[in-house]
Design a protein around this motif. Structure first.
Motif, PDB file in Angstrom:
ATOM      1  N   GLY A   1       0.904  -1.284  -0.039  1.00 22.09           N
ATOM      2  CA  GLY A   1       0.094  -0.136   0.076  1.00 22.09           C
ATOM      3  C   GLY A   1       0.951   1.103   0.134  1.00 22.09           C
ATOM      4  N   PHE A   2       2.158   1.077  -0.095  1.00 22.45           N
ATOM      5  CA  PHE A   2       3.060   2.364  -0.014  1.00 22.45           C
ATOM      6  C   PHE A   2       3.088   2.952  -1.441  1.00 22.45           C
ATOM      7  CE2 PHE A   2       7.319   4.641   0.361  1.00 22.45           C
ATOM      8  CZ  PHE A   2       6.705   5.129   1.207  1.00 22.45           C
ATOM      9  N   VAL A   3       2.730   2.445  -2.709  1.00 16.05           N
ATOM     10  CA  VAL A   3       2.755   2.957  -3.825  1.00 16.05           C
ATOM     11  C   VAL A   3       1.355   2.310  -4.729  1.00 16.05           C
ATOM     12  CG1 VAL A   3       5.357   3.269  -4.255  1.00 16.05           C
ATOM     13  CG2 VAL A   3       3.952   1.299  -5.289  1.00 16.05           C
ATOM     14  N   VAL A   4       0.948   3.127  -5.507  1.00 18.86           N
ATOM     15  CA  VAL A   4      -0.246   2.867  -6.425  1.00 18.86           C
ATOM     16  C   VAL A   4       0.247   2.891  -7.859  1.00 18.86           C
ATOM     17  CG1 VAL A   4      -2.685   3.464  -6.781  1.00 18.86           C
ATOM     18  CG2 VAL A   4      -1.730   3.817  -4.607  1.00 18.86           C
ATOM     19  N   ALA A   5      -0.086   1.802  -8.552  1.00 19.09           N
ATOM     20  CA  ALA A   5       0.487   1.814  -9.996  1.00 19.09           C
ATOM     21  C   ALA A   5      -0.711   2.398 -10.621  1.00 19.09           C
ATOM     22  CB  ALA A   5       0.266   0.230 -10.350  1.00 19.09           C
TER      23      ALA A   5
END
Length: 291
Positions: free
Chosen positions: A268-272
Motif C-alpha cells: 500500500g505504499f505505492v499505487v500503480a
C-alpha cells in the motif's frame, strides 16, 4: 567540475570511501547524509548533490510517486538489508506483533525506515492505512523517541544499531530483511552527463570488486571498517558473511525493479497507474544496463 556524490557514512559505503581516498576530489566529492535516503532524495531535489547512493525501496517508490529529479543509474549492494526493529530500553514492547496501532519513528517521510514499516505491516497482516508515524530526523532522534515513549519502535540497519544495543540504550525486538537487494545508485538526469556518470560507475566498480573479493574479506576489509567505524572485529566479520556487491555497478537486474514495485504496491505504499508501471520510466537508459 567534480560530481557531487551523496552517501550515508556506514560500513556499506566502505568501497566508496576507498575510491574517494584514491580520487582525492579530482572527479567527485562526497557529501555525507547522516539522516539516510530521505535526506539524499531531498538533496537531489534541491540541487545539492548530483548522484546518490541510497536504499532501493525509497528510490524506487519516489519515482513511482512521480519524482522527476532523479533516475536510477546503477547498483551498489546486491544482498538484502537486515532492518532491526528497535524499542526503548524500558519500553513495554517485547515483540513486533505488539506494535500494531502504535506510532512508529521514522527519519523522514519517504525514507527506508518508513517504507520498511509498510513491509513489516504487510508481513504482520496489519492494515497499512492505519500506520502512524513520527519524524525524528536521525538515529539519535529515533533513539530518544523510543526512550521517551513518543514512539513505540523504529527500524534501522542491524549492525549500525548494534553498538547502541550493546551500550544499553535500546533493545532489539525483531528484524525484517528487505525482499530486494538493498542499495541502488541514482543521478539527476539533466545536471549530469551520461559520460561523467558512466566514468564514475566504471571506476567505482573496480573498488567494489576489490572490496568484495575473498582475499580482501579475510583481513583488509575488517581492518578498514574497524579503523573507520569502530565496530568490533566479530561484528564486522559477521556482517561480511551477509553482504555481497555487484560486479558491475552500472547494471541493474530488471527483476529488482519489478519485484520491489510489486511488494511496495501490495504493502500500500505505492499505487500503480492504470496501465501498470513501466521499468524504462525508472532508469536513465543512457547510462544503465538492465539485465
Amino acid at each position: 567540475m567534480p560530481l557531487r556524490v551523496g552517501y550515508v557514512k556506514e560500513h556499506f559505503s566502505s568501497p566508496l570511501l576507498q575510491f574517494a581516498s584514491k580520487d582525492g576530489g579530482q572527479t567527485f566529492t562526497l557529501f555525507e547524509c547522516p539522516s539516510g535516503t530521505g535526506q539524499l532524495i531531498s538533496r537531489l531535489t534541491n540541487d545539492e548533490i548530483d548522484i546518490a547512493i541510497a536504499l532501493t525501496d525509497p528510490l524506487i517508490s519516489g519515482i513511482a510517486k512521480g519524482s522527476q529529479v532523479y533516475k536510477l543509474v546503477g547498483s551498489f549492494v546486491s544482498t538484502p538489508l537486515n532492518w532491526a526493529v528497535i524499542t526503548g530500553i524500558k519500553s513495554k514492547f517485547q515483540d513486533i506483533s505488539e506494535l500494531k496501532g502504535t506510532t512508529l519513528g521514522i527519519s523522514r517521510h519517504g525514507s527506508g525506515s518508513q517504507t520498511m514499516a509498510y513491509v513489516m505491516a504487510l508481513q504482520q497482516g496489519w492494515p497499512t492505512g492505519d500506520l502512524k508515524f513520527q519524524v525524528n530526523n536521525d538515529i539519535r532522534g529515533l533513539i530518544d523517541s523510543v526512550n521517551d515513549n513518543s514512539t513505540s519502535a523504529f527500524m534501522w540497519e542491524w549492525f549500525t544499531t548494534k553498538p547502541f544495543v550493546d551500550a544499553g540504550e535500546v533493545r532489539f525486538i525483531g528484524s525484517v530483511p528487505t525482499p530486494w537487494p538493498s542499495w541502488l545508485i541514482a543521478a539527476h538526469p539533466e545536471r549530469t552527463s551520461p559520460e561523467a556518470v558512466t566514468a564514475f560507475l566504471t571506476r567505482l566498480s573496480t573498488f567494489v570488486r576489490a572490496f568484495d573479493s575473498e582475499e580482501s574479506r579475510v583481513q583488509k576489509n575488517v581492518d578498514f571498517i574497524k579503523e573507520n567505524f569502530g565496530y568490533p572485529a566479530e561484528d564486522i566479520e559477521a556482517w561480511l558473511k551477509t553482504v555481497s556487491y555487484p560486479q558491475d555497478c552500472s547494471a541493474i537486474p530488471t527483476k529488482v525493479l519489478t519485484d520491489t514495485l510489486s511488494v511496495l504496491e501490495k504493502a500500500g505504499f505505492v499505487v500503480a497507474p492504470k496501465d501498470g508501471f513501466k521499468v524504462d520510466d525508472f532508469v536513465d537508459s543512457k547510462v544503465v544496463k538492465l539485465t
